[in-house]
Design an enzyme around this catalytic site. Structure first.
Site, PDB file in Angstrom:
ATOM      1  N   LYS A 295      77.876  76.629  48.469  1.00 53.56           N
ATOM      2  CA  LYS A 295      79.221  77.885  47.845  1.00 53.56           C
ATOM      3  C   LYS A 295      79.786  76.890  47.011  1.00 53.56           C
ATOM      4  O   LYS A 295      80.471  77.606  45.678  1.00 53.56           O
ATOM      5  CB  LYS A 295      79.053  79.077  48.347  1.00 53.56           C
ATOM      6  CG  LYS A 295      78.344  79.963  48.882  1.00 53.56           C
ATOM      7  CD  LYS A 295      78.762  80.845  50.015  1.00 53.56           C
ATOM      8  CE  LYS A 295      77.591  81.827  50.479  1.00 53.56           C
ATOM      9  NZ  LYS A 295      76.329  81.063  51.647  1.00 53.56           N
TER      10      LYS A 295
ATOM     11  N   HIS B 151      77.391  95.050  45.303  1.00 49.85           N
ATOM     12  CA  HIS B 151      76.858  93.839  45.228  1.00 49.85           C
ATOM     13  C   HIS B 151      75.390  94.043  44.321  1.00 49.85           C
ATOM     14  O   HIS B 151      74.492  95.315  44.005  1.00 49.85           O
ATOM     15  CB  HIS B 151      76.314  93.702  46.298  1.00 49.85           C
ATOM     16  CG  HIS B 151      75.214  92.633  46.623  1.00 49.85           C
ATOM     17  ND1 HIS B 151      75.325  91.486  47.488  1.00 49.85           N
ATOM     18  CD2 HIS B 151      74.506  91.943  46.451  1.00 49.85           C
ATOM     19  CE1 HIS B 151      74.616  90.752  47.910  1.00 49.85           C
ATOM     20  NE2 HIS B 151      74.113  90.726  46.474  1.00 49.85           N
TER      21      HIS B 151
ATOM     22  N   HIS C 202      76.165  92.396  56.573  1.00 46.89           N
ATOM     23  CA  HIS C 202      76.381  91.297  55.392  1.00 46.89           C
ATOM     24  C   HIS C 202      74.867  91.228  55.208  1.00 46.89           C
ATOM     25  O   HIS C 202      74.723  90.219  54.334  1.00 46.89           O
ATOM     26  CB  HIS C 202      77.191  90.169  56.203  1.00 46.89           C
ATOM     27  CG  HIS C 202      78.549  90.116  56.089  1.00 46.89           C
ATOM     28  ND1 HIS C 202      79.527  90.698  55.617  1.00 46.89           N
ATOM     29  CD2 HIS C 202      79.520  89.685  56.761  1.00 46.89           C
ATOM     30  CE1 HIS C 202      81.040  90.325  55.469  1.00 46.89           C
ATOM     31  NE2 HIS C 202      80.757  90.478  56.869  1.00 46.89           N
TER      32      HIS C 202
ATOM     33  N   ARG D 106      65.438  80.559  45.892  1.00 43.27           N
ATOM     34  CA  ARG D 106      63.832  81.112  46.319  1.00 43.27           C
ATOM     35  C   ARG D 106      63.435  82.864  45.625  1.00 43.27           C
ATOM     36  O   ARG D 106      64.577  83.237  44.613  1.00 43.27           O
ATOM     37  CB  ARG D 106      64.752  81.353  47.594  1.00 43.27           C
ATOM     38  CG  ARG D 106      65.962  81.398  48.253  1.00 43.27           C
ATOM     39  CD  ARG D 106      65.680  82.454  49.600  1.00 43.27           C
ATOM     40  NE  ARG D 106      66.946  82.709  49.945  1.00 43.27           N
ATOM     41  CZ  ARG D 106      66.656  83.820  50.005  1.00 43.27           C
ATOM     42  NH1 ARG D 106      66.448  84.747  49.754  1.00 43.27           N
ATOM     43  NH2 ARG D 106      67.940  84.579  50.458  1.00 43.27           N
TER      44      ARG D 106
END
Length: 683
Positions: free
Chosen positions: A133, A225, A252, A308
């Site tokens: 990340k 999100h 999460h 993915r």
């Protein structure tokens, strides 16, 4: 699922030369999903399975199946050498990694390449670039993609992380630099929580991704999100297949997803889509990918890129009419993108609800056990069920707790929500805890219908822990009338008119109920008074009864009566599972099926799992709330805390031990209060 079914992709893919045989390096729902498209295309499939999955559905559906080891993923599904060996042995030309496990493992993608096996996904360089990340954010910043303020550096010392945390300010988010799915992620509200949060995130990250590097980010207090589905071919040509909102999360991990994301301006959608394509171009991407953004009003920030296919890909299939797995297989085989950006169309609205084996009223702890009874909604009228389970399967604690995904499509969001509510109501499972009722609660929340979305939605609309008055009455009456019916059927009651008295237990609370047959149904005596009730049973199957429950006032059926469909299932150990359209309940018929609850409960295992860490020693004094032990189940950690101040007398398990739910983890001597000590001394 839209007007062009998601299982009928564009004609431009019809003449693509596909692989003859592929290996699916995964299990459960996603393995079954890939098999479905492969079978449609005439591609043979090879499944792999562990001890826990020797009777699994994906093993049955595949053309071939190979055993790869014991149940723990580290000894089976995460063993890249075993998977490549099976691919060679079976003659598979390509490997589809699914999601999770090795799907974002650059070394596995490289190993496939070196073995002459196609990896159905991006190249190992792209996976590696996005796998960290911190490195990904650096790349995205250079590519002009907006990023959130934080620390993404290589210095991982506690001293540096503490200093950077002070610079960023609280609240902040600690994240594992590799991986996703909520693993290795902690919200830190203030400095006192930082050290424990860092240690827990490192442990989870190391277990899940074999790397404990962390990054820190400023925590947006009310974010959404929103993610964008992208696809690239070998020519570095890319498109975005619109957006999804995945704000409803617990721990999460996503629970409900929808496409397109509601209440975004056209300009913002276009900017996010173009930013996502820019992200893919920056790393020479290939195949399916998802770029995730945090949305704060009209601003958005790059969060991470998943290299993915996503769990929630069916909602994108529903609004575009495209089969994304077919796209994956075609592009991996060398095909160009089947559609340009201008040719892609978004139509209608789709929702996905993830059904998890977990207990929402016990902090979403994962559950395991045998599926005693299973009923799906009908897969018609744009209702889709993606699952890898069947009635009679045993759900182990070794893998992710997701049982299935329910997906619906309709012309607009309101209609899609209504359809999802009906589909969830028609889904009924007995044998282990799941989140069906909680999903129904979320879907029917007015704030959800009004699109008042944020990643804190579930915290702000928590699961209903206790039944309300009407739900309690309905549950007890349905259970009592079922028992009366079964007793009459079995001939254990002397006469239909004789009063029948029984005790039912709900959450260990006994309820005395009396039934007396009257001209219209039954006169029911409950702890809070009398009422008139009856059930019109209309369907029976293996001891299970379905019917229409009617409840009137204390003398007759009136215009204010309650009516509801219900379905009653008998379970082992003298239990009943009762399903109503918007909730369900489990009753005990005998006090013997209850577990004792006393002061030692907090020192017992809350779930089946493995001891990850023992944080105290025998004889140690601890304060209330101190972390004592960490357990892991279904890839999630749960910390056992001291219920009060005291001393650890004995510890019964060590790191790595498997523990059954309810087992005593350690003995604990509660510290005496000052007043108690003085009284004892006086005595």
């Amino acid at each position: 699922m839209s007007k062009n079914s998601a299982m009928n992709s564009d004609n431009s893919l019809q003449n693509v030369k596909h692989f003859d045989k592929i290996l699916i390096a995964n299990r459960g729902e996603i393995a079954c999903r890939v098999i479905r498209t492969a079978r449609k295309l005439g591609v043979r499939t090879v499944a792999v399975y562990s001890d826990a999955d020797y009777q699994a559905l994906h093993k049955t559906l595949a053309d071939e199946a190979y055993y790869i080891g014991p149940s723990p993923a580290q000894k089976s599904y995460l063993c890249s050498d075993k998977l490549i060996e099976v691919a060679k042995q079976s003659g598979a030309q390509a490997v589809h990694p699914g999601y999770g496990f090795l799907s974002e493992n650059a070394d596995f993608a490289l190993a496939c390449h070196d073995a002459g096996i196609h990896f159905i996904g991006p190249g190992h360089e792209a996976i590696r670039a996005m796998g960290s990340k911190s490195e990904a954010k650096t790349l995205m910043e250079k590519a002009g993609v907006p990023i959130c303020p934080g620390y993404h550096g290589s210095d991982q010392s506690d001293e540096t992380l503490n200093l950077e945390a002070e610079r960023i300010g609280y609240p902040l988010m600690v994240k594992a630099a590799l991986g996703g799915g909520g693993k290795g992620m902690r919200i830190i509200e203030h400095h006192d929580q930082l050290q424990e949060g860092l240690q827990a995130a490192r442990r989870e990250a190391l277990k899940s991704f074999a790397d404990d590097h962390l990054l820190l980010e400023s925590y947006i207090t009310q974010p959404r999100h929103v993610e964008v589905q992208i696809f690239f071919d070998h020519n570095n040509e890319g498109v975005y297949l619109f957006d999804r909102d995945c704000s409803l999360q617990r721990r999460h991990q996503k629970v409900i997803e929808e496409a397109p994301a509601p209440d975004l301006s056209d300009a913002m959608r276009k900017s996010m889509g173009e930013a996502a394509v820019s992200a893919g171009k920056a790393i020479q991407y290939r195949g399916a990918g998802t770029v995730e953004f945090l949305v704060d009003g009209e601003r958005f920030y790059f969060m991470e890129m998943n290299t993915r296919l996503q769990v929630e890909h069916p909602v994108t299939e529903a609004i575009t009419g495209q089969d994304l797995v077919e796209w994956q297989l075609a592009i991996a085989a060398g095909a160009s993108l089947p559609l340009t950006q201008d040719q892609l169309q978004c139509h209608g609205h789709a929702l996905e609800a993830r059904i998890y084996a977990e207990s929402p009223d016990h902090d979403f702890l994962p559950s395991s056990g045998k599926i005693m009874n299973l009923q799906w909604p009908q897969a018609v009228d744009h209702v889709r069920i993606d699952t890898g389970i069947r009635q009679g399967d045993y759900i182990s604690s070794h893998y992710d707790p997701m049982l299935a995904k329910l997906v619906v499509w309709a012309e607009n969001r309101e209609s899609a929500i209504d359809k999802m509510s009906r589909a969830l109501s028609d889904y009924q499972q007995a044998g282990l805890s799941d989140n069906r009722d909680f999903l129904l609660h979320l879907i029917n929340e007015p704030a959800f219908r009004e699109a008042g979305l944020s990643t804190h939605f579930i915290d702000q609309h928590p699961p209903q822990i206790e039944l309300d008055h009407d739900q309690l009455r309905m549950s007890l009456i349905a259970g009592a009338l079922y028992q009366f019916h079964q007793s009459q059927y079995e001939g254990s009651l002397p006469a239909a008119s004789a009063p029948s008295q029984m005790t039912l237990f709900l959450n260990q609370q006994p309820y005395l109920i009396s039934l007396e047959k009257v001209s219209e149904g039954f006169r029911v005596s409950l702890p809070d008074g009398y009422c008139q009730a009856d059930i019109h049973w209309y369907e029976a199957e293996s001891g299970c009864l379905s019917g229409q429950l009617l409840i009137g006032d204390h003398t007759e059926f009136s215009s204010t009566q309650l009516t509801s469909q219900c379905r009653v299932l008998p379970l082992p150990e003298a239990r009943l599972k009762i399903f109503f359209p918007h909730f369900s309940v489990e009753l005990c018929l005998s006090g013997q099926c209850l577990t004792a609850h006393d002061g030692s409960e907090a020192m017992s295992a809350p779930m089946n799992g493995t001891v990850s860490s023992v944080m105290v020693s025998e004889g140690q004094q601890v304060n209330a709330g101190a972390p004592l032990m960490v357990m892991e189940a279904m890839k999630m950690e749960h910390t056992i805390h001291a219920p009060c101040g005291g001393m650890i007398e004995s510890i019964f398990y060590k790191e790595g031990d498997r523990v059954d739910a309810g087992s005593s983890l350690m003995s604990f001597q509660e510290a005496l209060s000052k007043g108690t000590k003085e009284n004892e001394n006086a005595a």
